[in-house]
Design an enzyme around this catalytic site. Structure first.
Site, PDB file in Angstrom:
ATOM      1  CG  HIS A   1      -1.110   1.645  13.776  1.00 28.63           C
ATOM      2  ND1 HIS A   1      -2.449   1.383  13.852  1.00 28.63           N
ATOM      3  CD2 HIS A   1      -0.891   2.050  12.506  1.00 28.63           C
ATOM      4  CE1 HIS A   1      -3.016   1.635  12.682  1.00 28.63           C
ATOM      5  NE2 HIS A   1      -2.091   2.040  11.842  1.00 28.63           N
TER       6      HIS A   1
ATOM      7  CD  GLU B   1      -3.962  -4.474   5.040  1.00 32.92           C
ATOM      8  OE1 GLU B   1      -5.179  -4.753   4.898  1.00 32.92           O
ATOM      9  OE2 GLU B   1      -3.555  -3.329   5.321  1.00 32.92           O
TER      10      GLU B   1
ATOM     11  CG  ASP C   1       0.066  -3.401  15.104  1.00 29.63           C
ATOM     12  OD1 ASP C   1      -0.073  -3.306  16.322  1.00 29.63           O
ATOM     13  OD2 ASP C   1       1.084  -2.980  14.489  1.00 29.63           O
TER      14      ASP C   1
ATOM     15  CD  GLU D   1      -2.366  -1.599   2.604  1.00 31.74           C
ATOM     16  OE1 GLU D   1      -2.002  -0.953   3.600  1.00 31.74           O
ATOM     17  OE2 GLU D   1      -3.085  -2.614   2.673  1.00 31.74           O
TER      18      GLU D   1
END
Lengths: 324, 337
Positions: B140, B71, B96, B29
């Site tokens: 995160h 993902e 994460d 990404e």
């Protein structure tokens, strides 16, 4: 376009081989000789075959837990494949995969998959070879109607569409996600319509009819090879038997099961079409039937008589040898 | 000495390997700079943390592939590409996020070699950011490497400095198994010596950062630097500490730890993962099994508490093992009788 006689015979051989193989596996499972769960492909032979006759060994497919038919249609070695389903040492995966994880990378069969829908991104990954290396190839994911509800499938269609990858999403709508009917499990009920929403050409065809599948598969594969991106094909067919062998199918009526065999037999439909059109003699097909029956019997006997893997193999193949 | 940051070392490793092998590509990404860069002119952003800066400019959109936020599709496509003969680097921006795509990693990529009977390799690197320390909060900031290391078929790497980051990433890209390459977000700006050539730091080889005789401290990732910061404290107290950086957790260099504990008789592991089934507890368990007779004290594992990573700066500081806790644990073990 009119198909050559060779291509028609090839298609019939693949479909019939799937049928004979699966009927034999059904008998063997009932006898208790198969050491794992099996999910039979009978009733859907025209789908795998209609797609795979348009693919070469350089093209890839990724398959499902109901993967025997895809293996055969992609021209996997029948003996090694049978050995794998019997979990034998000389099987395609050395006995470590079994029926639900069978793969044959030598012909671009990237694996059956016991995680429903998880094979879709893997096929998209193989399609990346067109973008990264400029290779001419097509990569097809076979996806059940149940799997069509998985996020992995939606993400894959979107990614393939965004990156214009040569991926084919072949939806095998056999009416059931395990035990659950499509009237219950699929919001909107239109798998092809959903695929169209991702910005790709989308077809809905009779999955019991080889010619219906093959015609659109050829078109979609050509488009993909030209670098114009993915397509989706929803093939509506019937699953003749249970989700797995041994499934008593209390969720289906006797009438439904009888009609299926009468009206939705891909082999009968194929025979009628080629014979009515005078393309192939009945006798040519009967010869194929006899030959396949022998081939499958031999493969099964050979598999049953071959050894299981050595126990020393339990921890091999986890990592590259010498690297761990 | 050629000084580069941890971030620059990572970029350099990818750059060199992509030049060397046309099959190496990167997918993730915003890695080029968003929208696949399209008609964009000028230098591309190279991801929110700048970890892919310059790659799109050199290799273009065919090999530096921006994706939607998907993902599962990224990891699955990378797995399928690896199985088909390419050598993908897939970026999982924050570790994460493994929660939304782990099936493709642990049921697919990690198992291909085994379940397909060695028909093909899966040369896949998943670069992912781990760690607490910069206030990113519960979703995160985690360090899930113990979970990754639990999966047969995955290799797990945790570089603690720029030199190792480059050498380990080059080795990971050349490796024929899937590697979870865990980059620590607190270390991205860390500077260190990074030679220019494409050198390898082998997976499965730990490193003695500092030699000593009284206690063995095995520290993972960010914890290596934090332990090094304690050295003057140890010296004040007259404690001779041996510090080991395992560098990769799977494969793990057991011998370097056993040899050290045989010499020192004491083991402290400092680990940023949560304590239950942590990688540190596995190290302690192996040491107890293999070199029990050398031990002069119980083994100790120092980790954060069994809670998520908090956002508040004071809570986050209390979450991570720090100098005081490390010195306290070391005192306890060296005074144990």
């Amino acid at each position: 376009m009119q198909l050559s006689k060779d291509k028609l015979l090839d298609a019939y051989t693949r479909m019939k081989k799937i049928r004979v193989f699966e009927e034999t596996m059904r008998d063997e499972f009932a006898k208790g000789t198969v050491p794992a769960f099996i999910h039979l492909y009978i009733g859907q032979e025209a789908i795998a075959t209609g797609v795979c006759v348009e693919l070469t060994d350089q093209d890839s497919i990724s398959s499902t837990h109901r993967g025997h038919g895809h293996c055969i249609a992609k021209n996997s070695d029948l003996e090694k494949m049978t050995m794998e389903i019997f979990c034998r040492a000389e099987g395609l995966c050395e006995g470590k995969g079994g029926s639900m994880h069978i793969a044959d990378l030598s012909v671009g069969m990237l694996g059956a998959n016991a995680i429903v829908g998880a094979n879709a991104p893997i096929a998209v990954g193989a399609a990346l070879k067109q973008r990264v290396l400029g290779e001419n190839l097509v990569s097809a994911a076979f996806i059940g109607d149940g799997a069509s509800n998985q996020g992995a499938v939606f993400e894959s269609m979107n990614l393939a569409s965004v990156l214009k990858l040569p991926a084919l999403f072949i939806f095998e709508n056999n009416g059931y996600a395990e035990f659950t009917g499509i009237d219950y499990h699929c919001g909107g009920g239109d798998i092809a319509g959903r695929a169209e929403g991702f910005g790709m050409p989308s077809y809905k065809v009779d999955g019991s009819d080889f010619f219906a599948v093959q015609e659109v598969a050829a078109e979609a594969a050509e488009r993909a090879r030209r670098g114009e991106g993915p397509s989706a094909i929803e093939c509506i067919a019937k699953r003749w038997y249970g989700h797995f062998e041994g499934d008593p199918q209390h969720y289906r009526t006797k009438e439904e099961l009888e009609t299926i065999r009468r009206d939705f037999d891909p082999l009968i439909i194929f025979r009628q079409k080629v014979e009515d059109a005078g393309l192939i003699e009945n006798n040519d097909l009967n010869l194929i039937d006899d030959e396949l029956s022998n081939q499958v019997t031999e493969a099964v006997e050979k598999a049953k008589n071959s050894p299981l893997p050595n126990v020393e193999e339990l921890t091999t193949n986890v990592y590259e040898k010498g690297s761990y | 000495m050629r000084v580069k940051t941890y971030r620059e070392a990572i970029i350099e490793a990818m750059m060199l390997e992509m030049r060397r092998d046309e099959k190496v590509f990167i997918i993730g990404e915003d890695i080029s700079g968003g929208r696949g860069c399209g008609d964009f002119e000028g230098e591309a952003a190279g991801g929110p943390m700048g970890l892919t800066q310059g790659l799109w400019d050199e290799f273009g959109a065919k090999r530096v592939i921006d994706t939607p936020i998907s993902e599962t599709a990224i990891m699955g496509a990378a797995a399928g590409a690896a199985l088909s003969g390419l050598r993908p680097i897939a970026e999982l921006m924050f570790s994460d996020f493994f929660g939304v795509c782990f099936d493709q990693i642990y049921n697919q990529a990690a198992k291909f070699r085994f379940m397909y009977g060695e028909q093909g390799a899966t040369p896949l690197v998943i670069r992912t950011m781990i760690g607490a320390g910069i206030g990113c909060g519960p979703q995160h900031s985690q360090s899930p490497y113990s979970i990754f290391a639990n999966i047969p078929g995955l290799k797990v790497v945790t570089p603690s400095n720029p030199y190792d980051a480059k050498g380990l990433l080059i080795s990971s890209i050349r490796d024929n198994d899937p590697v979870m390459f865990c980059e620590h977000k607190s270390l991205l700006g860390m500077e260190g010596n990074v030679p220019e050539d494409a050198y390898e730091v082998p997976l499965g080889k730990g490193k003695i950062i500092k030699e000593g005789n009284d206690i063995t401290i095995v520290a993972i990732g960010q914890m290596v630097g934090i332990t090094q910061d304690c050295v003057s404290k140890f010296e004040e107290k007259g404690i001779s500490v041996e510090i080991i950086d395992p560098r990769s957790l799977s494969p793990f260099d057991e011998e370097i730890v056993y040899d050290s504990v045989e010499k020192t008789g004491r083991l402290l592991v400092i680990d940023e993962s949560n304590p239950v089934c942590s990688f540190g507890s596995w190290i302690a368990s192996m040491v107890s099994d293999e070199v029990f007779s050398s031990l002069k004290a119980p083994t100790r594992v120092l980790t954060p508490p069994h809670c998520p990573v908090p956002a508040a700066p004071n809570l986050e500081a209390a979450y991570l093992p720090d100098l005081d806790r490390i010195v306290e644990a070391t005192d306890y073990l060296t005074n144990y009788s």
